[in-house]
Design a protein around this motif. Sequence first.
Motif, PDB file in Angstrom:
ATOM      1  N   ALA A   1       0.848  -1.197   0.000  1.00  0.00           N
ATOM      2  CA  ALA A   1       0.000   0.000   0.000  1.00  0.00           C
ATOM      3  C   ALA A   1       0.878   1.239   0.000  1.00  0.00           C
ATOM      4  O   ALA A   1       2.097   1.158  -0.131  1.00  0.00           O
ATOM      5  CB  ALA A   1      -0.923  -0.014   1.212  1.00  0.00           C
ATOM      6  N   LEU A   2       0.208   2.385   0.125  1.00  0.00           N
ATOM      7  CA  LEU A   2       0.815   3.727   0.128  1.00  0.00           C
ATOM      8  C   LEU A   2       1.263   4.138  -1.276  1.00  0.00           C
ATOM      9  O   LEU A   2       1.033   3.414  -2.249  1.00  0.00           O
ATOM     10  CB  LEU A   2       1.964   3.809   1.135  1.00  0.00           C
ATOM     11  N   TRP A   3       1.896   5.304  -1.351  1.00  0.00           N
ATOM     12  CA  TRP A   3       2.129   5.935  -2.645  1.00  0.00           C
ATOM     13  C   TRP A   3       3.443   6.698  -2.614  1.00  0.00           C
ATOM     14  O   TRP A   3       3.813   7.233  -1.583  1.00  0.00           O
ATOM     15  CB  TRP A   3       0.982   6.894  -2.957  1.00  0.00           C
ATOM     16  N   GLY A   4       4.191   6.734  -3.701  1.00  0.00           N
ATOM     17  CA  GLY A   4       5.403   7.534  -3.712  1.00  0.00           C
ATOM     18  C   GLY A   4       6.457   7.068  -4.695  1.00  0.00           C
ATOM     19  O   GLY A   4       7.230   7.875  -5.203  1.00  0.00           O
ATOM     20  N   THR A   5       6.546   5.756  -4.981  1.00  0.00           N
ATOM     21  CA  THR A   5       7.552   5.242  -5.900  1.00  0.00           C
ATOM     22  C   THR A   5       6.855   4.489  -7.035  1.00  0.00           C
ATOM     23  O   THR A   5       5.688   4.117  -6.913  1.00  0.00           O
ATOM     24  CB  THR A   5       8.523   4.274  -5.186  1.00  0.00           C
ATOM     25  N   PRO A   6       7.566   4.252  -8.153  1.00  0.00           N
ATOM     26  CA  PRO A   6       6.944   3.498  -9.249  1.00  0.00           C
ATOM     27  C   PRO A   6       6.422   2.122  -8.815  1.00  0.00           C
ATOM     28  O   PRO A   6       5.417   1.644  -9.363  1.00  0.00           O
ATOM     29  CB  PRO A   6       8.089   3.356 -10.256  1.00  0.00           C
ATOM     30  N   LYS A   7       7.085   1.509  -7.832  1.00  0.00           N
ATOM     31  CA  LYS A   7       6.608   0.194  -7.372  1.00  0.00           C
ATOM     32  C   LYS A   7       5.223   0.283  -6.723  1.00  0.00           C
ATOM     33  O   LYS A   7       4.468  -0.688  -6.737  1.00  0.00           O
ATOM     34  CB  LYS A   7       7.607  -0.396  -6.368  1.00  0.00           C
ATOM     35  N   HIS A   8       4.915   1.448  -6.123  1.00  0.00           N
ATOM     36  CA  HIS A   8       3.604   1.594  -5.495  1.00  0.00           C
ATOM     37  C   HIS A   8       2.472   1.635  -6.523  1.00  0.00           C
ATOM     38  O   HIS A   8       1.315   1.461  -6.175  1.00  0.00           O
ATOM     39  CB  HIS A   8       3.564   2.881  -4.661  1.00  0.00           C
ATOM     40  N   VAL A   9       2.824   1.891  -7.792  1.00  0.00           N
ATOM     41  CA  VAL A   9       1.794   2.047  -8.829  1.00  0.00           C
ATOM     42  C   VAL A   9       1.326   0.691  -9.366  1.00  0.00           C
ATOM     43  O   VAL A   9       0.173   0.542  -9.782  1.00  0.00           O
ATOM     44  CB  VAL A   9       2.337   2.909  -9.997  1.00  0.00           C
TER      45      VAL A   9
ATOM     46  N   SER B   1     -10.646   5.714  -8.469  1.00  0.00           N
ATOM     47  CA  SER B   1     -11.523   4.647  -8.010  1.00  0.00           C
ATOM     48  C   SER B   1     -11.464   4.642  -6.493  1.00  0.00           C
ATOM     49  O   SER B   1     -10.417   4.388  -5.904  1.00  0.00           O
ATOM     50  CB  SER B   1     -11.046   3.299  -8.552  1.00  0.00           C
ATOM     51  N   PHE B   2     -12.602   4.987  -5.857  1.00  0.00           N
ATOM     52  CA  PHE B   2     -12.552   5.113  -4.395  1.00  0.00           C
ATOM     53  C   PHE B   2     -12.244   3.778  -3.723  1.00  0.00           C
ATOM     54  O   PHE B   2     -11.631   3.733  -2.664  1.00  0.00           O
ATOM     55  CB  PHE B   2     -13.855   5.717  -3.859  1.00  0.00           C
ATOM     56  N   VAL B   3     -12.661   2.647  -4.363  1.00  0.00           N
ATOM     57  CA  VAL B   3     -12.388   1.335  -3.773  1.00  0.00           C
ATOM     58  C   VAL B   3     -10.889   1.048  -3.803  1.00  0.00           C
ATOM     59  O   VAL B   3     -10.275   0.719  -2.776  1.00  0.00           O
ATOM     60  CB  VAL B   3     -13.167   0.230  -4.521  1.00  0.00           C
ATOM     61  N   ILE B   4     -10.286   1.190  -4.972  1.00  0.00           N
ATOM     62  CA  ILE B   4      -8.858   0.897  -5.109  1.00  0.00           C
ATOM     63  C   ILE B   4      -8.022   1.885  -4.285  1.00  0.00           C
ATOM     64  O   ILE B   4      -7.053   1.495  -3.613  1.00  0.00           O
ATOM     65  CB  ILE B   4      -8.446   0.964  -6.594  1.00  0.00           C
ATOM     66  N   GLU B   5      -8.408   3.149  -4.295  1.00  0.00           N
ATOM     67  CA  GLU B   5      -7.639   4.140  -3.530  1.00  0.00           C
ATOM     68  C   GLU B   5      -7.768   3.904  -2.030  1.00  0.00           C
ATOM     69  O   GLU B   5      -6.827   4.155  -1.276  1.00  0.00           O
ATOM     70  CB  GLU B   5      -8.098   5.553  -3.911  1.00  0.00           C
ATOM     71  N   ARG B   6      -8.915   3.414  -1.594  1.00  0.00           N
ATOM     72  CA  ARG B   6      -9.089   3.067  -0.180  1.00  0.00           C
ATOM     73  C   ARG B   6      -8.229   1.864   0.199  1.00  0.00           C
ATOM     74  O   ARG B   6      -7.540   1.861   1.218  1.00  0.00           O
ATOM     75  CB  ARG B   6     -10.559   2.737   0.091  1.00  0.00           C
ATOM     76  N   ILE B   7      -8.276   0.820  -0.644  1.00  0.00           N
ATOM     77  CA  ILE B   7      -7.556  -0.417  -0.324  1.00  0.00           C
ATOM     78  C   ILE B   7      -6.051  -0.167  -0.254  1.00  0.00           C
ATOM     79  O   ILE B   7      -5.371  -0.641   0.664  1.00  0.00           O
ATOM     80  CB  ILE B   7      -7.879  -1.503  -1.379  1.00  0.00           C
ATOM     81  N   PHE B   8      -5.527   0.608  -1.224  1.00  0.00           N
ATOM     82  CA  PHE B   8      -4.079   0.813  -1.283  1.00  0.00           C
ATOM     83  C   PHE B   8      -3.636   2.120  -0.611  1.00  0.00           C
ATOM     84  O   PHE B   8      -2.471   2.497  -0.730  1.00  0.00           O
ATOM     85  CB  PHE B   8      -3.622   0.807  -2.750  1.00  0.00           C
ATOM     86  N   ALA B   9      -4.559   2.786   0.078  1.00  0.00           N
ATOM     87  CA  ALA B   9      -4.243   4.028   0.805  1.00  0.00           C
ATOM     88  C   ALA B   9      -3.569   5.053  -0.112  1.00  0.00           C
ATOM     89  O   ALA B   9      -2.527   5.616   0.209  1.00  0.00           O
ATOM     90  CB  ALA B   9      -3.354   3.733   2.014  1.00  0.00           C
ATOM     91  N   ILE B  10      -4.191   5.280  -1.263  1.00  0.00           N
ATOM     92  CA  ILE B  10      -3.639   6.218  -2.254  1.00  0.00           C
ATOM     93  C   ILE B  10      -4.333   7.573  -2.075  1.00  0.00           C
ATOM     94  O   ILE B  10      -5.564   7.641  -2.028  1.00  0.00           O
ATOM     95  CB  ILE B  10      -3.881   5.679  -3.683  1.00  0.00           C
TER      96      ILE B  10
END
Length: 307
Positions: free
Chosen positions: A164-172, A245-254
């Motif tokens: 989860a989370l966001w910041g590097t290409p791997k997070h995508v 996508s609120f579901v995907i952004e919620r799951i991955f804390a984006i």
Amino acid sequence: MLRFISRRAMSMIIALWIITTATFFLMHAVPGGPFAREKRLPENILKNIEARYKLDQPVYVQYWDYLQHLVKGDLGPSFKYENRTVNQIINEGFPVSAGLGAVAIAMALVVSVPAGVISALRHNGWQDSTAMFLSILGIAVPNYVVAALLMYVLAYKLAWFPAALWGTPKHVVLPAIALAARPCAYLARLVRSSMLEVLNQDFVRTAKAKGLPGFLVVYKHAMKNALIPVITYLGPEIAAVFTGSFVIERIFAIPGIGREYVTSIYNRDYTVIMGMTVFYAILLLGINLVIDVVYAFLDPRIQYGKE
């Protein structure tokens, strides 16, 4: 073409006004308010807060004030986040959601178009059966299930990507795959059916009869016409994926605008709900206009501005 674009621009403005008006009055028709609490605020404090945000004025005055600010590109302040405006929330979240959406759409196109073309060329073969089976799975399995599977296998078991989370290409990677699964499945089926129809057209038979190589017949003659339904599907899909996508952004804390949109509904943050809706409408109308223009380049039979 310019005449067509001008007419479409006018119809877009009217559509945007209707969407804005309907959303505004629906928001004000919902019981409760942005400052309603389980523990009721003292009356004088509530009046002061409502006066600060001009909620104590008649609805038609609020509506006219909102339209005036909207014309200037000002979507108003957030009722829940002090010192933050809706414009700031969108400016911070949209690049994240759009970046994730662009990667997901690119993944879907890279996989689905070749799969659809191969399925059509190998109609009723094992390639066709395999691709269609996988596409049915992609449509039937919800994206939150795909997300959970990816997190368990690729993040937890194999530790190839962060969960989860966001910041590097791997997070995508994981959220993009989860987001791309359903569009990929739809597009593969759409490309296959369009290709099957186009391959039986007279101009394709003529090209084959002239002795053109199979690759040129498919690439130059068949695919160009078969992709028109795909372009039609991509319009609303791009607008939906780019706005998060609120579901995907919620799951991955984006930290995208999809998550902000859902949070604003929980908080009854009227201005954020309104702003997100108007922003989505502008994006959808704009993309549909671009797609209508692209039609004319893909299919010479489509000519705008001529009776």
